[in-house]
Design a protein around this motif. Structure first.
Motif, PDB file in Angstrom:
ATOM      1  N   PRO A  42       0.941  -1.503  -0.105  1.00  0.00           N
ATOM      2  CA  PRO A  42       0.007   0.237  -0.203  1.00  0.00           C
ATOM      3  C   PRO A  42       0.708   1.285  -0.088  1.00  0.00           C
ATOM      4  O   PRO A  42       0.779   1.983   0.942  1.00  0.00           O
ATOM      5  CB  PRO A  42      -0.585   0.023   1.284  1.00  0.00           C
ATOM      6  CG  PRO A  42       0.288  -1.191   1.963  1.00  0.00           C
ATOM      7  CD  PRO A  42       0.961  -1.723   1.347  1.00  0.00           C
ATOM      8  N   PHE A  43       1.538   1.199  -0.751  1.00  0.00           N
ATOM      9  CA  PHE A  43       2.380   2.433  -0.900  1.00  0.00           C
ATOM     10  C   PHE A  43       3.181   2.711  -2.441  1.00  0.00           C
ATOM     11  O   PHE A  43       2.538   1.645  -3.170  1.00  0.00           O
ATOM     12  CB  PHE A  43       3.560   2.798   0.060  1.00  0.00           C
ATOM     13  CG  PHE A  43       4.391   1.688   0.116  1.00  0.00           C
ATOM     14  CD1 PHE A  43       4.965   0.940  -0.449  1.00  0.00           C
ATOM     15  CD2 PHE A  43       4.082   1.087   1.479  1.00  0.00           C
ATOM     16  CE1 PHE A  43       5.729  -0.853  -0.353  1.00  0.00           C
ATOM     17  CE2 PHE A  43       4.905  -0.422   1.619  1.00  0.00           C
ATOM     18  CZ  PHE A  43       5.955  -1.443   1.091  1.00  0.00           C
ATOM     19  N   GLU A  44       4.266   3.481  -3.392  1.00  0.00           N
ATOM     20  CA  GLU A  44       4.186   3.727  -4.844  1.00  0.00           C
ATOM     21  C   GLU A  44       5.657   2.811  -4.964  1.00  0.00           C
ATOM     22  O   GLU A  44       6.712   3.296  -4.102  1.00  0.00           O
ATOM     23  CB  GLU A  44       4.538   5.288  -4.471  1.00  0.00           C
ATOM     24  CG  GLU A  44       4.840   5.289  -5.828  1.00  0.00           C
ATOM     25  CD  GLU A  44       5.054   7.394  -6.640  1.00  0.00           C
ATOM     26  OE1 GLU A  44       5.483   7.500  -7.646  1.00  0.00           O
ATOM     27  OE2 GLU A  44       4.532   7.963  -5.474  1.00  0.00           O
ATOM     28  N   LYS A  88      -1.571  -3.690 -10.329  1.00  0.00           N
ATOM     29  CA  LYS A  88      -2.982  -2.881  -9.190  1.00  0.00           C
ATOM     30  C   LYS A  88      -4.321  -4.358  -9.071  1.00  0.00           C
ATOM     31  O   LYS A  88      -4.769  -3.785  -9.479  1.00  0.00           O
ATOM     32  CB  LYS A  88      -2.637  -1.510  -9.531  1.00  0.00           C
ATOM     33  CG  LYS A  88      -1.637  -1.232  -9.531  1.00  0.00           C
ATOM     34  CD  LYS A  88      -1.273   1.051  -9.710  1.00  0.00           C
ATOM     35  CE  LYS A  88       0.062   1.372  -9.696  1.00  0.00           C
ATOM     36  NZ  LYS A  88      -1.486   3.233  -9.318  1.00  0.00           N
ATOM     37  N   VAL A  89      -4.727  -4.134  -7.856  1.00  0.00           N
ATOM     38  CA  VAL A  89      -5.890  -4.625  -7.723  1.00  0.00           C
ATOM     39  C   VAL A  89      -6.602  -3.131  -6.747  1.00  0.00           C
ATOM     40  O   VAL A  89      -6.138  -3.032  -5.229  1.00  0.00           O
ATOM     41  CB  VAL A  89      -5.775  -5.545  -6.832  1.00  0.00           C
ATOM     42  CG1 VAL A  89      -7.140  -6.538  -6.291  1.00  0.00           C
ATOM     43  CG2 VAL A  89      -5.716  -6.820  -7.763  1.00  0.00           C
ATOM     44  N   ASP A  90      -7.633  -3.095  -7.293  1.00  0.00           N
ATOM     45  CA  ASP A  90      -8.263  -2.224  -7.037  1.00  0.00           C
ATOM     46  C   ASP A  90      -7.354  -0.772  -6.309  1.00  0.00           C
ATOM     47  O   ASP A  90      -7.429   0.859  -5.222  1.00  0.00           O
ATOM     48  CB  ASP A  90      -8.963  -2.144  -5.760  1.00  0.00           C
ATOM     49  CG  ASP A  90     -10.632  -3.021  -5.866  1.00  0.00           C
ATOM     50  OD1 ASP A  90     -10.173  -2.917  -6.421  1.00  0.00           O
ATOM     51  OD2 ASP A  90     -10.336  -4.340  -4.821  1.00  0.00           O
ATOM     52  N   GLY A  91      -6.379  -0.556  -7.538  1.00  0.00           N
ATOM     53  CA  GLY A  91      -5.268   0.675  -7.116  1.00  0.00           C
ATOM     54  C   GLY A  91      -3.990   1.032  -5.984  1.00  0.00           C
ATOM     55  O   GLY A  91      -3.288   1.357  -5.676  1.00  0.00           O
ATOM     56  N   ILE A  92      -4.355  -0.529  -5.910  1.00  0.00           N
ATOM     57  CA  ILE A  92      -2.644  -1.152  -4.765  1.00  0.00           C
ATOM     58  C   ILE A  92      -2.220  -1.971  -5.479  1.00  0.00           C
ATOM     59  O   ILE A  92      -2.487  -3.156  -5.857  1.00  0.00           O
ATOM     60  CB  ILE A  92      -3.697  -2.137  -3.581  1.00  0.00           C
ATOM     61  CG1 ILE A  92      -4.833  -0.824  -2.554  1.00  0.00           C
ATOM     62  CG2 ILE A  92      -2.666  -2.562  -2.187  1.00  0.00           C
ATOM     63  CD1 ILE A  92      -5.244  -1.359  -1.647  1.00  0.00           C
TER      64      ILE A  92
END
Length: 526
Positions: A488-490, A500-504
């Motif tokens: 959960p970070f860049e 990416k799954v749901d943006g994560i």
């Protein structure tokens, strides 16, 4: 403004309807802001729409009709009465109830008769007294001897009242004033909203083992029997007998209203200043009179397996029978789901009784053999990497709420107990919370943690722009498992195998039996 209606000689007749309505319909709405908290069994924070039918003979002229036995949490402004020849001219809720505390409250600054019995001779004597304070915390009386507290003199005493005040009702009552040109027998329908109700869903998910001789399922694929109870709660003192009962799922657009006082009434709670010596007071309070130590805490009682907040004897279960003591019941009567605009309505197909201060359970959802994936999940945010200890992964059951997956029904939020088959029978594997899931939504249940599937994060290097880590996964089970690791970070760059799954950013991998996997990744430093 709401007024308590007093009987007046101006009315030709005062009519009290029968205590038991001919037909009752009860539609219960969930408490909108309760979240995952259990139902408040003392006074549930939801509400209900109550509709009842009563037959009344109305004389000619003006009449006062009293509907006794309405819900004590009634919103009087919501009450609608239909079936009257010329409608309702005025309506009032009689909120003061006949009870020990209600009588004291009604007799404040009024005279009562105090009867006392001598312990030595057994003789009784009567004297007049005036109630000057009460009923909450104690009752103060003024007699010829001065002021004293009821039941605090050490002598047996009791109060006798001159009569029942006209403004006290034995039950919560709605009064309406109406007029009729001639005598008529009418079937009246009373509809109103009332607080003090609530409902919730409680799920039992039983993971099934493959039958003997059946082919092994694909990695992580599980067949799960899903059963849900619909639990209705009534916090008032009025029972609803043989009611056509429904529950509404969703959040209706309901405007807020001011807090409503519940009807007065109840027992007297009398408190006296202790007159004994210190060791006697300690003994009466439950303390050791010699050690002056508080009594030990009560023994721990394990929670009910079905995760019900009410006492077992307070819950009435309808429409099921247990199968070989397994945790998934076999439903006989199941609530029928219907659409109500954007909301969902669950209708109990036969009349049921919702008792005062009680709960009622009926089967709500029965879906045997639903297809769910078992996933072992981790988030490296939980362990940023110390290079030492490994950590267990979380166990998820995840699937789609679709008919072809064995579900395909609206699933209201509630608690889920997950059981797995064993040679000893069903064993509890975990407990999860399920949020409202519409048809087509993803269903996910957090079951627990696994000590067999673990992960470890080790720091490797650090520069001005990034920090590099290695994550190691290990599987001590004798079958392959699916693992998902969230970052959960860049991340720096695009490591192989991460999508990416749901943006994560998420790493998905299938670990072989007793196998391992590693991945190096870098985190951007700002």
């Amino acid at each position: 403004m709401l007024l308590t209606l007093l009987p007046s000689p101006a009315f030709a007749q005062s009519i009290t309807t029968s205590a038991e309505p001919e037909a009752v319909s009860l539609t219960v709405y969930r408490a909108p802001e309760r979240g995952e908290r259990p139902i408040d069994k003392n006074w549930p924070s939801g509400y209900a729409l109550v509709t009842e039918t009563r037959t009344v003979t109305i004389p000619a002229g003006e009449s006062l009709i009293r509907f006794e036995g309405v819900a004590e949490g009634m919103f009087p402004e919501s009450a609608i009465v239909t079936g009257l020849p010329k409608g309702v001219r005025e309506k009032n809720r009689d909120a003061r109830l006949l009870s020990p505390s209600g009588l004291v409250d009604a007799y404040l600054k009024r005279e009562v008769t105090l009867t006392r019995t001598s312990k030595a001779t057994g003789q009784t004597r009567e004297q007049k007294a005036v109630i000057t304070a009460g009923p909450y915390g104690g009752v103060i009386l003024q007699t010829e001897e001065g002021y004293e507290a009821l039941h605090c003199t050490g002598l047996p005493d009791r109060m006798r009242y001159g009569g029942v005040p006209e403004n006290l009702s034995a039950k919560p009552t709605l009064s309406v004033i109406t007029h009729s040109d001639s005598a008529v027998t009418a079937k009246l329908t009373l509809t109103y909203l009332a607080s003090g109700f609530d409902w919730q869903a409680n799920y039992v998910a039983q993971v099934k083992s493959p039958e003997d001789g059946a082919p092994a399922p694909a990695t992580g694929k599980e067949k799960v029997d899903i059963f849900a109870w619909l639990t209705l709660a009534n916090g008032g003192n009025q029972s609803f007998l043989n009611a056509n009962t429904m529950a509404i799922a969703g959040e209706p657009n309901r405007e807020r209203r001011g807090a409503q006082a519940r009807p007065t009434g109840g027992p007297l709670n009398l408190t006296c200043w202790p007159m004994q010596r210190t060791h006697q007071v300690l003994y009466n309070l439950g303390y050791d009179p010699y050690l002056y130590a508080p009594p030990p805490p009560p023994a721990y009682v394990a929670p009910m397996a079905a995760y019900m907040e009410a006492d077992a004897e307070a819950v009435v279960v309808t429409g099921s029978r247990m199968k070989n003591a397994a945790m998934a019941p076999v439903a006989v009567v199941v609530a029928e789901q219907e659409d109500l605009g954007d909301l969902k309505l669950y209708r109990v197909p036969e009349p049921v009784t919702v008792n005062a201060k009680g709960q009622k359970q009926v089967a709500m959802i029965v879906k045997p053999g639903a297809s769910l994936d078992r996933i072992y999940s981790a988030s490296v945010n939980d362990n940023y990497g110390d290079g030492g200890e490994s950590y267990p992964t979380a166990i998820l059951l995840r699937g789609e709420n679709r008919k072809d997956k064995g579900l395909g029904v609206p699933m209201p939020s509630g608690q889920v107990l997950v059981y797995e088959d064993s040679r000893y029978g069903p064993l509890m594997a975990g407990q999860a919370s399920l949020k409202d899931r519409a048809v087509g939504d993803e269903v996910e249940m957090l079951v627990g943690t696994s000590s067999d599937v673990r992960y470890k994060v080790t720091p490797l290097a650090e520069s001005k722009s990034k920090r590099t880590f290695r994550i190691e996964l290990s599987n001590a089970r004798n079958e392959p498992v699916n693992v998902e690791v969230e970052f959960p970070f860049e991340l720096n760059g695009k490591p192989k195998g991460i999508a990416k799954v749901d943006g994560i950013p998420t790493w998905k991998v299938t670990l072989p039996a007793n196998g391992e996997a590693t991945l190096n990744y870098a985190v951007k430093l700002r």
